[in-house]
Design an enzyme around this catalytic site. Structure first.
Site, PDB file in Angstrom:
ATOM      1  N   GLU A   1      37.510  42.967  42.513  1.00  0.00           N
ATOM      2  CA  GLU A   1      38.971  43.072  42.554  1.00  0.00           C
ATOM      3  C   GLU A   1      39.541  42.632  41.210  1.00  0.00           C
ATOM      4  O   GLU A   1      39.039  41.694  40.597  1.00  0.00           O
ATOM      5  CB  GLU A   1      39.511  42.153  43.664  1.00  0.00           C
ATOM      6  CG  GLU A   1      41.018  42.211  43.819  1.00  0.00           C
ATOM      7  CD  GLU A   1      41.556  41.278  44.908  1.00  0.00           C
ATOM      8  OE1 GLU A   1      40.938  40.227  45.161  1.00  0.00           O
ATOM      9  OE2 GLU A   1      42.601  41.614  45.488  1.00  0.00           O
TER      10      GLU A   1
ATOM     11  N   CYS B   1      39.497  42.816  49.338  1.00  0.00           N
ATOM     12  CA  CYS B   1      39.597  41.365  49.545  1.00  0.00           C
ATOM     13  C   CYS B   1      40.243  40.963  50.866  1.00  0.00           C
ATOM     14  O   CYS B   1      39.579  40.957  51.890  1.00  0.00           O
ATOM     15  CB  CYS B   1      40.297  40.729  48.354  1.00  0.00           C
ATOM     16  SG  CYS B   1      39.833  38.999  48.152  1.00  0.00           S
TER      17      CYS B   1
ATOM     18  N   LYS C   1      45.433  48.312  48.408  1.00  0.00           N
ATOM     19  CA  LYS C   1      45.243  47.182  49.338  1.00  0.00           C
ATOM     20  C   LYS C   1      46.301  47.224  50.446  1.00  0.00           C
ATOM     21  O   LYS C   1      47.507  47.250  50.164  1.00  0.00           O
ATOM     22  CB  LYS C   1      45.331  45.884  48.539  1.00  0.00           C
ATOM     23  CG  LYS C   1      44.934  44.631  49.270  1.00  0.00           C
ATOM     24  CD  LYS C   1      45.034  43.456  48.290  1.00  0.00           C
ATOM     25  CE  LYS C   1      44.359  42.210  48.780  1.00  0.00           C
ATOM     26  NZ  LYS C   1      44.382  41.169  47.715  1.00  0.00           N
TER      27      LYS C   1
END
Ligand SMILES: O=C(O)CCC(=O)C(=O)O
Length: 276
Positions: A45, A155, A114
């Site tokens: 990331e 994440c 994300k």
């Protein structure tokens, strides 16, 4: 590539303040992983920028842009599938935390923004609010390698079991999460979440983190890891820059699902996770 084997490399990249250096270091590591036989390579990331809300707008770029042009070239030059970690993406007046995926011909085959933004507050530990500057994506992201459908999250997305369940329902045998956990949640949650997602869904889970830089504002936990469908860690590392490798046996996914037949034992009459 042998019938159902896939050599995966997760690059735990040392990320610094100079964007150009981050990009060229990533490109060099991709070619190193390819030379070691990797078919699929993943970056961490926020690999072209320090991680932190104050950096996102400064390092953000549109897609295509400088960073993704380098990823495209690197995938093509090395002949690998590439999960390009994530970068701060600018689209109009919005910023996203975005992962691009490239095939060995250098075509972009997927783009994941994300979905779940990292907003937490742990007194005495960490407070972080990605939503101060970022907008969330709203799409599921999968891509098809010759023998394997792969699901992508970034994440904090890994904390949401429902996303992984949907990817399972879509036919994924591997989930890849570029991530950057921290020194508060990392030691307790990082590996446990990966093993949980792997075990719930009986598939492979892989993460790539930046290396820890104690001179940076954000201290990444590191520990890039690969977990198999039995829930075992099959490759991992500590906090320094590294490349970890794992040879995935995609037939093993089916074997585990036969030995412990969760897919046919689900009580869809009582509960269901539904993709909208
Ligand atoms: O969930 C966590 O504890 C860390 C998440 C994170 O660092 C991120 O989403 O970037």
């Amino acid at each position: 590539m042998a019938a159902a084997k896939l050599r995966l490399a997760c690059i735990q990249l040392a990320v610094g303040a100079v964007k150009k250096d981050n990009i060229s270091r990533a490109v060099q590591k991709i070619s190193e992983a390819a030379a070691a036989g990797a078919h699929l390579v993943t970056l961490p990331e926020c690999f072209n920028s320090p991680y932190g809300t104050k950096y996102f707008s400064q390092y953000a770029e549109s897609i295509p842009g400088e960073t993704t042009a380098a990823l495209k070239e690197a995938a093509k030059a090395s002949g690998v599938w590439l999960v390009g970690g994530s970068i701060p993406e600018q689209d109009g007046d919005k910023l996203y935390n975005t992962c691009t995926v490239w095939n060995p011909q250098g075509d972009m085959v997927a783009k994941h923004r994300k979905i779940h933004l990292f907003d937490i507050s742990v007194p005495g530990g960490i407070t972080f609010k990605e939503s101060e500057t970022l907008s969330p994506g709203s799409s599921f992201t999968t891509f098809d390698m010759p023998n394997c459908k792969v699901g992508v999250g970034i994440c904090y997305d890994m904390r949401f079991a429902e996303l992984a369940l949907v990817y399972n329902q879509m036919g994924c045998k591997l989930l890849v999460y570029p991530g950057a956990f921290n020194m508060t949640t990392g030691p307790v949650h990082w590996e446990l979440l990966q093993r949980g997602r792997a075990l719930d869904n009986q598939l492979y889970v892989a993460t790539a983190s930046p290396a820890r830089d104690t001179s940076a504002d954000y201290h990444a936990w590191g520990h890039s890891t690969v977990v198999n469908p039995w829930g075992e860690v099959i490759s991992t590392t500590e906090a320094d820059e590294d490349i970890i490798y794992a040879d995935l046996d995609l037939d093993y996914v089916e074997k585990v699902r036969q030995m412990v037949p969760l897919p046919v034992q689900k009580r869809n009459d009582l509960y269901q996770v539904v993709k909208k």
